[in-house]
Enzyme design. Structure first.
Site, PDB file in Angstrom:
ATOM      1  N   ASP A  51      12.035   8.825  -9.818  1.00  0.00           N
ATOM      2  CA  ASP A  51      13.346   8.730 -10.455  1.00  0.00           C
ATOM      3  C   ASP A  51      13.343   9.436 -11.812  1.00  0.00           C
ATOM      4  O   ASP A  51      13.982   8.980 -12.765  1.00  0.00           O
ATOM      5  CB  ASP A  51      13.730   7.258 -10.626  1.00  0.00           C
ATOM      6  CG  ASP A  51      15.206   7.076 -10.962  1.00  0.00           C
ATOM      7  OD1 ASP A  51      16.012   7.954 -10.596  1.00  0.00           O
ATOM      8  OD2 ASP A  51      15.557   6.051 -11.581  1.00  0.00           O
ATOM      9  N   CYS A 103      22.842  -0.569  10.513  1.00  0.00           N
ATOM     10  CA  CYS A 103      23.803  -1.473   9.886  1.00  0.00           C
ATOM     11  C   CYS A 103      24.850  -1.973  10.881  1.00  0.00           C
ATOM     12  O   CYS A 103      25.472  -3.024  10.662  1.00  0.00           O
ATOM     13  CB  CYS A 103      24.511  -0.774   8.719  1.00  0.00           C
ATOM     14  SG  CYS A 103      23.487  -0.609   7.241  1.00  0.00           S
ATOM     15  N   CYS A 118      23.152  -5.504 -11.192  1.00  0.00           N
ATOM     16  CA  CYS A 118      23.789  -6.411 -10.242  1.00  0.00           C
ATOM     17  C   CYS A 118      23.061  -6.287  -8.909  1.00  0.00           C
ATOM     18  O   CYS A 118      22.675  -5.190  -8.508  1.00  0.00           O
ATOM     19  CB  CYS A 118      25.271  -6.040 -10.080  1.00  0.00           C
ATOM     20  SG  CYS A 118      26.166  -7.012  -8.857  1.00  0.00           S
TER      21      CYS A 118
END
Length: 388
Positions: A150, A204, A257
């Site tokens: 990252d 999913c 979050c």
């Protein structure tokens, strides 16, 4: 052109690929995969995301153009990417306890311990050194590897997906059947024509739990996140004032979050991390908003030393906590703490604006308890690992 004295046998490369995965696991990576550098299919999606402005103030997302989708331009000579994942879910994460009590501060569970960037980069560097040692021992040219965590313009998730580490969920995070989404990603770029792994199909299905759980409706379409609405962006990346429309929806989330991950059924069996550096440090376990708000800058820097939290600085730390205090149940102690902070000669104008907003909320007795939060907490208690 292959390097001089390079391997010419495909069997030798297959052997090296197996060794790389074994070495990776011995270094603490939960899984290692290998892919080529072709991200042609990702380029139009990335450009569309940028065109719509979903990156907000994250100018670094567009500053290098399509180099993010072209690892071979980032590190010339690269023909393979070794992708690795490392689980980070801490023990006793206290998800439900934090979210249930609006007087506590919620910090995304990746950030409770030490910053993962340096740890993972060092492990990837060691993996590269083991590869080179294997090559040199056999009289071959070293690999000219380069590790990334990252820390450079590279599309990590699409590469990890191609390397077979998982699939991209509708919340845009990587998912893995064994680890859910609680893991970090890192890459090692090499110039070796190693055999590539087979991607995992999207699993999913029709589930939209992550989309429904987002407090700010940041998942604007399956697999598409408007960063400008995301609480992680608002509390970490955004430099200035948080738009008022989002403040009540942030609740007590003061750094990042996890809601979309907590709602995801794939995460119900996620393993806990054994890495000591990823365990939540004591001052951040079920922390009182008032105690965190009382930290001066020196205390903030001391308590967040080596943590990803430190990157937002003390001003944005206070900004975020002020919003959370404004969302807490009316309390004379909170009102007093907010007014006292306003008398601080060093209080920033942007921070003061959020404190005034919080004071108005406290005086009006407003709270942010919602049915969505209650449903999320019930889901957490039902589906997460016992120690999480």
């Amino acid at each position: 052109m292959p390097p001089k004295n390079s391997i010419t046998s495909s069997a030798a490369y297959s052997e090296l690929a197996r060794q790389i995965k074994d070495w990776g696991r011995s270094l603490g990576f939960a899984d290692v995969g290998i892919t080529d550098t072709d991200l042609t299919d990702e380029e139009p999606k990335f450009l569309d995301w940028l065109t719509k402005g979903y990156h907000g103030e994250m100018g670094y997302m567009e500053s290098h153009g399509l180099m993010r989708a072209r690892p071979q331009e980032l590190h010339p000579g690269t023909i393979r990417v070794i992708a690795a994942r490392m689980d980070y879910l801490p023990e006793n994460a206290g998800f439900a306890a934090n979210l249930r009590d609006p007087n506590l501060g919620y910090i995304s569970r990746y950030a409770g311990g030490r910053d993962y960037h340096k740890l993972m980069r060092n492990r990837l560097k060691k993996l590269g050194e083991q590869i080179d040692a294997w090559l040199i021992e056999r009289g071959f040219t070293p690999s000219n590897f380069r590790p990334f965590v990252d820390s450079a313009p590279i599309l990590e998730r699409p590469l990890a997906e191609k390397a077979g580490l998982g699939w991209t969920g509708k919340h845009s995070l990587m998912l893995n059947h064994q680890a859910g989404s609680w893991f970090f990603l890192g890459e090692l770029l090499v110039n070796l024509p190693l055999p590539v792994d087979i991607p995992i199909a999207d699993d999913c299905g029709t589930c939209v739990a992550c989309i429904k759980s987002c407090p700010t409706d940041a998942i604007v379409a399956p697999y598409v996140v408007d960063g400008r609405r995301c609480i992680s962006y608002l509390t970490i990346e955004l430099q200035g004032a948080i738009p008022e429309e989002f403040r009540p929806l942030i609740g007590n989330r003061i750094y990042g979050c996890d809601d979309c991950q907590l709602a995801c059924p794939v995460n119900s069996g996620s393993p806990l991390s054994a890495e000591a550096d990823f365990q939540t440090r004591q001052p951040l376990k079920l922390p009182s908003l008032l105690s965190l708000f009382a930290w001066d800058e020196a205390t903030f820097l001391k308590q967040t030393e080596g943590s990803a939290i430190r990157r937002i600085g003390h001003k944005r730390w206070l900004r975020n906590i002020a919003v959370a205090l404004g969302n807490a149940p009316a309390n004379p102690d909170i009102l007093c703490a907010l007014k006292t902070r306003l008398t601080d000669v060093e209080v920033d104008g942007m921070v003061a604006e959020h404190i005034h907003w919080a004071i108005t909320r406290q005086q009006g007795g407003l709270t942010t308890e919602s049915r969505r939060t209650a449903r999320l907490i019930r889901a957490i208690e039902k589906g997460m690992p016992r120690d999480a």
